[in-house]
Design a protein around this motif. Structure first.
Motif, PDB file in Angstrom:
ATOM      1  N   LEU A   3      -3.526 -81.226 -15.381  1.00 31.52           N
ATOM      2  CA  LEU A   3      -2.322 -81.588 -16.114  1.00 31.52           C
ATOM      3  C   LEU A   3      -1.601 -82.708 -15.372  1.00 31.52           C
ATOM      4  O   LEU A   3      -1.387 -82.623 -14.163  1.00 31.52           O
ATOM      5  CB  LEU A   3      -1.385 -80.388 -16.257  1.00 31.52           C
ATOM      6  CG  LEU A   3      -1.827 -79.264 -17.194  1.00 31.52           C
ATOM      7  CD1 LEU A   3      -0.728 -78.227 -17.321  1.00 31.52           C
ATOM      8  CD2 LEU A   3      -2.202 -79.804 -18.570  1.00 31.52           C
ATOM      9  N   HIS A   4      -1.268 -83.743 -16.088  1.00 30.83           N
ATOM     10  CA  HIS A   4      -0.429 -84.817 -15.578  1.00 30.83           C
ATOM     11  C   HIS A   4       0.859 -84.799 -16.393  1.00 30.83           C
ATOM     12  O   HIS A   4       0.946 -84.138 -17.420  1.00 30.83           O
ATOM     13  CB  HIS A   4      -1.134 -86.169 -15.702  1.00 30.83           C
ATOM     14  CG  HIS A   4      -2.350 -86.289 -14.839  1.00 30.83           C
ATOM     15  ND1 HIS A   4      -2.611 -87.384 -14.047  1.00 30.83           N
ATOM     16  CD2 HIS A   4      -3.398 -85.440 -14.628  1.00 30.83           C
ATOM     17  CE1 HIS A   4      -3.740 -87.212 -13.396  1.00 30.83           C
ATOM     18  NE2 HIS A   4      -4.240 -86.044 -13.744  1.00 30.83           N
ATOM     19  N   ALA A   5       1.861 -85.526 -15.942  1.00 31.36           N
ATOM     20  CA  ALA A   5       3.141 -85.544 -16.663  1.00 31.36           C
ATOM     21  C   ALA A   5       3.661 -86.966 -16.744  1.00 31.36           C
ATOM     22  O   ALA A   5       3.606 -87.715 -15.766  1.00 31.36           O
ATOM     23  CB  ALA A   5       4.166 -84.656 -15.977  1.00 31.36           C
ATOM     24  N   VAL A  24       3.572 -83.290 -21.028  1.00 38.28           N
ATOM     25  CA  VAL A  24       2.326 -82.873 -20.385  1.00 38.28           C
ATOM     26  C   VAL A  24       1.162 -83.662 -20.981  1.00 38.28           C
ATOM     27  O   VAL A  24       1.026 -83.767 -22.203  1.00 38.28           O
ATOM     28  CB  VAL A  24       2.096 -81.359 -20.591  1.00 38.28           C
ATOM     29  CG1 VAL A  24       0.697 -80.966 -20.147  1.00 38.28           C
ATOM     30  CG2 VAL A  24       3.135 -80.560 -19.830  1.00 38.28           C
ATOM     31  N   LEU A  25       0.318 -84.216 -20.096  1.00 38.95           N
ATOM     32  CA  LEU A  25      -0.880 -84.945 -20.517  1.00 38.95           C
ATOM     33  C   LEU A  25      -2.095 -84.226 -19.945  1.00 38.95           C
ATOM     34  O   LEU A  25      -2.148 -83.930 -18.752  1.00 38.95           O
ATOM     35  CB  LEU A  25      -0.841 -86.394 -20.010  1.00 38.95           C
ATOM     36  CG  LEU A  25       0.372 -87.227 -20.422  1.00 38.95           C
ATOM     37  CD1 LEU A  25       0.297 -88.615 -19.785  1.00 38.95           C
ATOM     38  CD2 LEU A  25       0.471 -87.344 -21.936  1.00 38.95           C
ATOM     39  N   LEU A  26      -3.085 -83.956 -20.788  1.00 37.54           N
ATOM     40  CA  LEU A  26      -4.287 -83.243 -20.374  1.00 37.54           C
ATOM     41  C   LEU A  26      -5.370 -84.237 -19.969  1.00 37.54           C
ATOM     42  O   LEU A  26      -5.650 -85.186 -20.695  1.00 37.54           O
ATOM     43  CB  LEU A  26      -4.790 -82.364 -21.525  1.00 37.54           C
ATOM     44  CG  LEU A  26      -5.994 -81.456 -21.225  1.00 37.54           C
ATOM     45  CD1 LEU A  26      -5.643 -80.436 -20.139  1.00 37.54           C
ATOM     46  CD2 LEU A  26      -6.459 -80.749 -22.497  1.00 37.54           C
ATOM     47  N   PRO A  38      -9.663 -89.082 -22.739  1.00 41.32           N
ATOM     48  CA  PRO A  38      -9.116 -87.959 -23.510  1.00 41.32           C
ATOM     49  C   PRO A  38      -9.620 -87.907 -24.944  1.00 41.32           C
ATOM     50  O   PRO A  38      -9.885 -86.818 -25.470  1.00 41.32           O
ATOM     51  CB  PRO A  38      -7.607 -88.210 -23.459  1.00 41.32           C
ATOM     52  CG  PRO A  38      -7.396 -88.952 -22.171  1.00 41.32           C
ATOM     53  CD  PRO A  38      -8.606 -89.837 -22.037  1.00 41.32           C
ATOM     54  N   ALA A  39      -9.783 -89.068 -25.574  1.00 44.03           N
ATOM     55  CA  ALA A  39     -10.251 -89.076 -26.961  1.00 44.03           C
ATOM     56  C   ALA A  39     -11.638 -88.451 -27.073  1.00 44.03           C
ATOM     57  O   ALA A  39     -11.949 -87.793 -28.079  1.00 44.03           O
ATOM     58  CB  ALA A  39     -10.275 -90.502 -27.493  1.00 44.03           C
ATOM     59  N   VAL A  54      -8.137 -74.513 -25.614  1.00 44.25           N
ATOM     60  CA  VAL A  54      -7.602 -75.573 -24.764  1.00 44.25           C
ATOM     61  C   VAL A  54      -6.077 -75.490 -24.710  1.00 44.25           C
ATOM     62  O   VAL A  54      -5.466 -75.548 -23.634  1.00 44.25           O
ATOM     63  CB  VAL A  54      -8.040 -76.957 -25.267  1.00 44.25           C
ATOM     64  CG1 VAL A  54      -7.348 -78.073 -24.483  1.00 44.25           C
ATOM     65  CG2 VAL A  54      -9.559 -77.112 -25.169  1.00 44.25           C
ATOM     66  N   ASP A  55      -5.449 -75.349 -25.864  1.00 45.37           N
ATOM     67  CA  ASP A  55      -3.989 -75.305 -25.905  1.00 45.37           C
ATOM     68  C   ASP A  55      -3.438 -74.064 -25.203  1.00 45.37           C
ATOM     69  O   ASP A  55      -2.356 -74.115 -24.585  1.00 45.37           O
ATOM     70  CB  ASP A  55      -3.492 -75.361 -27.355  1.00 45.37           C
ATOM     71  CG  ASP A  55      -3.599 -76.757 -27.951  1.00 45.37           C
ATOM     72  OD1 ASP A  55      -3.814 -77.706 -27.179  1.00 45.37           O
ATOM     73  OD2 ASP A  55      -3.463 -76.895 -29.182  1.00 45.37           O
ATOM     74  N   ARG A  56      -4.158 -72.964 -25.261  1.00 43.93           N
ATOM     75  CA  ARG A  56      -3.728 -71.776 -24.520  1.00 43.93           C
ATOM     76  C   ARG A  56      -3.729 -72.067 -23.015  1.00 43.93           C
ATOM     77  O   ARG A  56      -2.793 -71.680 -22.301  1.00 43.93           O
ATOM     78  CB  ARG A  56      -4.654 -70.594 -24.828  1.00 43.93           C
ATOM     79  CG  ARG A  56      -4.295 -69.835 -26.110  1.00 43.93           C
ATOM     80  CD  ARG A  56      -5.363 -68.805 -26.441  1.00 43.93           C
ATOM     81  NE  ARG A  56      -4.904 -67.837 -27.405  1.00 43.93           N
ATOM     82  CZ  ARG A  56      -4.812 -68.042 -28.710  1.00 43.93           C
ATOM     83  NH1 ARG A  56      -5.157 -69.234 -29.195  1.00 43.93           N
ATOM     84  NH2 ARG A  56      -4.384 -67.089 -29.529  1.00 43.93           N
TER      85      ARG A  56
END
Length: 224
Positions: A3-5, A24-26, A38-39, A54-56
């Motif tokens: 996780l990045h921000a 939050v950036l995954l 990411p794409a 993934v979202d969990r």
């Protein structure tokens, strides 16, 4: 996963107090430690219907980090977390989020969920309940990538949303593109009529920042 921000900042001194502070950036690295676009991995996750998993992971990891102080937010600011359309269509996801909030002790008003117009419309009944329950608990909601599909916005105006995020394609060349200026002006006017605050994405140079400020957006974000 990592996780990045990315910071979200007030556009002007007159911007509303509080509001979103980080998004939050995954991110994902392959077995050799090389970042995967990411794409690419998001497309694969969507294809195999893995986005709810993934979202969990993102929600649980982000809330845990916030509770432990690994993610630092200014007082009254919130952490933005994106949700996919597949996840909004998952009937068990609401209970999962409520449980995560309870277990971590994170105050609901410290979280802002970002949803796209298309994902809400595709899962309108689940989305309405999800947004309604969590908004009632204190969570905030932002309509992400606004401007990509305005035709169905009439279906969203009665949802409990707090922010509109103007899609970055309208922010690029904002200082010199008359069409983008007209579109952004219209979006801001619409947002004001619905009492939404406005976040501009991909504000990444001084000319775009100056234009966004002059046009009246409340918050800006982008890579520096």
């Amino acid at each position: 996963f990592e996780l990045h921000a990315q910071p979200i900042v007030h556009a002007t001194a007159q911007s509303p107090e509080g509001g979103p502070g980080l998004e939050v950036l995954l991110r994902l690295k392959d077995d050799n430690g090389v970042p995967v676009a990411p794409a690419d991995f998001m497309r694969a996750a969507e294809r195999y219907r893995l986005m709810p998993h993934v979202d969990r992971w993102v929600v649980q990891t982000a809330l845990t980090a916030l509770a432990r102080g690994a993610v630092r937010l200014a007082p009254e600011r919130s952490l933005c977390i994106n949700l996919s359309g597949q996840t909004l269509g998952d009937a068990g996801f609401l209970e999962f989020v409520v449980d995560c909030l309870d277990r971590t002790g994170v105050a609901p008003n410290r979280i802002c969920f970002e949803v796209t117009e298309n994902s809400v419309i595709t899962n309108i009944e689940h989305a309405r309940r999800f947004i309604g329950v969590l908004h009632g608990m204190g969570c905030h909601f932002a309509l992400d990538d606004f401007g990509r599909g305005l035709s169905s916005f009439a279906n969203l105006k009665n949802l409990s949303l707090d922010y509109l995020k103007i899609d970055g394609t309208f922010i690029r060349n904002l200082a010199s593109d008359n069409v983008n200026q007209a579109m952004v002006t219209a979006m801001i006017k619409l947002a004001r009529s619905l009492n939404f605050q406005v976040i501009a994405e991909q504000v990444e140079d001084l000319s775009a920042l100056d234009s966004a400020r002059r046009m009246g957006v409340d918050f800006v974000q982008g890579y520096q």
